[in-house]
Design a protein around this motif. Structure first.
Motif, PDB file in Angstrom:
ATOM      1  N   LYS A  52       0.825  -1.209   0.000  1.00 27.70           N
ATOM      2  CA  LYS A  52       0.000   0.000   0.000  1.00 27.70           C
ATOM      3  C   LYS A  52       0.860   1.260   0.000  1.00 27.70           C
ATOM      4  O   LYS A  52       0.469   2.286  -0.542  1.00 27.70           O
ATOM      5  N   ALA A  53       2.035   1.180   0.618  1.00 31.52           N
ATOM      6  CA  ALA A  53       2.906   2.353   0.717  1.00 31.52           C
ATOM      7  C   ALA A  53       3.715   2.603  -0.551  1.00 31.52           C
ATOM      8  O   ALA A  53       4.266   3.686  -0.725  1.00 31.52           O
ATOM      9  N   MET A  54       3.776   1.636  -1.428  1.00 32.46           N
ATOM     10  CA  MET A  54       4.568   1.795  -2.642  1.00 32.46           C
ATOM     11  C   MET A  54       3.872   2.730  -3.625  1.00 32.46           C
ATOM     12  O   MET A  54       2.652   2.733  -3.734  1.00 32.46           O
ATOM     13  N   PRO A  55       4.644   3.523  -4.360  1.00 27.87           N
ATOM     14  CA  PRO A  55       4.049   4.428  -5.352  1.00 27.87           C
ATOM     15  C   PRO A  55       3.478   3.641  -6.528  1.00 27.87           C
ATOM     16  O   PRO A  55       3.908   2.529  -6.815  1.00 27.87           O
ATOM     17  N   HIS A  56       2.511   4.248  -7.194  1.00 27.99           N
ATOM     18  CA  HIS A  56       1.874   3.589  -8.330  1.00 27.99           C
ATOM     19  C   HIS A  56       2.702   3.717  -9.600  1.00 27.99           C
ATOM     20  O   HIS A  56       2.614   2.887 -10.488  1.00 27.99           O
ATOM     21  N   GLU A  57       3.497   4.777  -9.688  1.00 28.29           N
ATOM     22  CA  GLU A  57       4.333   4.993 -10.873  1.00 28.29           C
ATOM     23  C   GLU A  57       5.677   4.278 -10.680  1.00 28.29           C
ATOM     24  O   GLU A  57       6.128   4.085  -9.563  1.00 28.29           O
ATOM     25  N   PRO A  58       6.336   3.932 -11.777  1.00 31.14           N
ATOM     26  CA  PRO A  58       7.669   3.334 -11.659  1.00 31.14           C
ATOM     27  C   PRO A  58       8.629   4.299 -10.942  1.00 31.14           C
ATOM     28  O   PRO A  58       8.555   5.506 -11.104  1.00 31.14           O
ATOM     29  N   VAL A  59       9.523   3.732 -10.180  1.00 27.63           N
ATOM     30  CA  VAL A  59      10.469   4.529  -9.388  1.00 27.63           C
ATOM     31  C   VAL A  59      11.852   4.383  -9.991  1.00 27.63           C
ATOM     32  O   VAL A  59      12.302   3.281 -10.299  1.00 27.63           O
ATOM     33  N   ASP A  63      16.609   1.935  -4.476  1.00 27.62           N
ATOM     34  CA  ASP A  63      17.297   1.889  -3.187  1.00 27.62           C
ATOM     35  C   ASP A  63      16.768   2.966  -2.236  1.00 27.62           C
ATOM     36  O   ASP A  63      16.577   2.714  -1.046  1.00 27.62           O
ATOM     37  N   ALA A  64      16.525   4.150  -2.753  1.00 24.95           N
ATOM     38  CA  ALA A  64      15.979   5.228  -1.926  1.00 24.95           C
ATOM     39  C   ALA A  64      14.572   4.873  -1.447  1.00 24.95           C
ATOM     40  O   ALA A  64      14.217   5.136  -0.301  1.00 24.95           O
ATOM     41  N   LEU A  65      13.774   4.266  -2.331  1.00 23.26           N
ATOM     42  CA  LEU A  65      12.434   3.839  -1.943  1.00 23.26           C
ATOM     43  C   LEU A  65      12.502   2.794  -0.833  1.00 23.26           C
ATOM     44  O   LEU A  65      11.774   2.883   0.159  1.00 23.26           O
ATOM     45  N   ALA A  66      13.377   1.823  -0.982  1.00 22.40           N
ATOM     46  CA  ALA A  66      13.518   0.778   0.034  1.00 22.40           C
ATOM     47  C   ALA A  66      13.933   1.373   1.370  1.00 22.40           C
ATOM     48  O   ALA A  66      13.411   0.986   2.423  1.00 22.40           O
ATOM     49  N   GLU A  67      14.855   2.316   1.354  1.00 21.97           N
ATOM     50  CA  GLU A  67      15.297   2.956   2.589  1.00 21.97           C
ATOM     51  C   GLU A  67      14.165   3.757   3.229  1.00 21.97           C
ATOM     52  O   GLU A  67      13.982   3.739   4.436  1.00 21.97           O
ATOM     53  N   ARG A  68      13.391   4.465   2.396  1.00 22.50           N
ATOM     54  CA  ARG A  68      12.273   5.248   2.920  1.00 22.50           C
ATOM     55  C   ARG A  68      11.216   4.348   3.558  1.00 22.50           C
ATOM     56  O   ARG A  68      10.693   4.638   4.637  1.00 22.50           O
ATOM     57  N   LEU A  69      10.905   3.217   2.918  1.00 22.69           N
ATOM     58  CA  LEU A  69       9.939   2.273   3.481  1.00 22.69           C
ATOM     59  C   LEU A  69      10.456   1.662   4.782  1.00 22.69           C
ATOM     60  O   LEU A  69       9.702   1.497   5.744  1.00 22.69           O
ATOM     61  N   ALA A  70      11.745   1.336   4.832  1.00 22.08           N
ATOM     62  CA  ALA A  70      12.334   0.786   6.056  1.00 22.08           C
ATOM     63  C   ALA A  70      12.296   1.806   7.183  1.00 22.08           C
ATOM     64  O   ALA A  70      11.989   1.466   8.337  1.00 22.08           O
ATOM     65  N   GLU A  71      12.579   3.050   6.874  1.00 20.59           N
ATOM     66  CA  GLU A  71      12.547   4.110   7.884  1.00 20.59           C
ATOM     67  C   GLU A  71      11.127   4.316   8.406  1.00 20.59           C
ATOM     68  O   GLU A  71      10.906   4.460   9.606  1.00 20.59           O
ATOM     69  N   GLN A  72      10.167   4.291   7.505  1.00 21.92           N
ATOM     70  CA  GLN A  72       8.764   4.432   7.918  1.00 21.92           C
ATOM     71  C   GLN A  72       8.358   3.273   8.820  1.00 21.92           C
ATOM     72  O   GLN A  72       7.681   3.455   9.818  1.00 21.92           O
ATOM     73  N   ARG A  73       8.809   2.083   8.478  1.00 22.36           N
ATOM     74  CA  ARG A  73       8.488   0.885   9.286  1.00 22.36           C
ATOM     75  C   ARG A  73       9.093   1.034  10.692  1.00 22.36           C
ATOM     76  O   ARG A  73       8.466   0.700  11.688  1.00 22.36           O
TER      77      ARG A  73
END
Length: 79
Positions: A52-59, A63-73
């Motif tokens: 649900k937290a992932m963006p709908h458009e290609p990223v 690596d930045a997305l993975a880090e942001r999701l980990a930080e949010q978690r």
């Protein structure tokens, strides 16, 4: 009582709130006594939240997305 295999088969419906009252009780009863299935349900919930937290458009920068999701978690569920 449900077997672990039956529990796994019902997991998506359980998390989506699609089980009737009797089925929901059977699942909860199994989860009370089975640490492995409790862990599986926690993992499924984490996967749902991540998707649900992932963006709908290609990223571009995965690596930045993975880090942001980990930080949010980490912020949502401190150890």
């Amino acid at each position: 009582m449900l077997t672990c295999k039956e529990q796994v088969a019902r997991s998506s419906d359980y998390l989506d709130g699609q089980l009737n009252f009797r089925e929901k009780l059977m699942v909860r009863h199994h989860l009370m006594f089975c640490p492995n299935c409790r862990r599986f349900i926690r993992q499924m919930r984490l996967m749902q939240a991540t998707l649900k937290a992932m963006p709908h458009e290609p990223v571009e920068d995965v690596d930045a997305l993975a880090e942001r999701l980990a930080e949010q978690r980490r912020k949502d569920k401190p150890l």
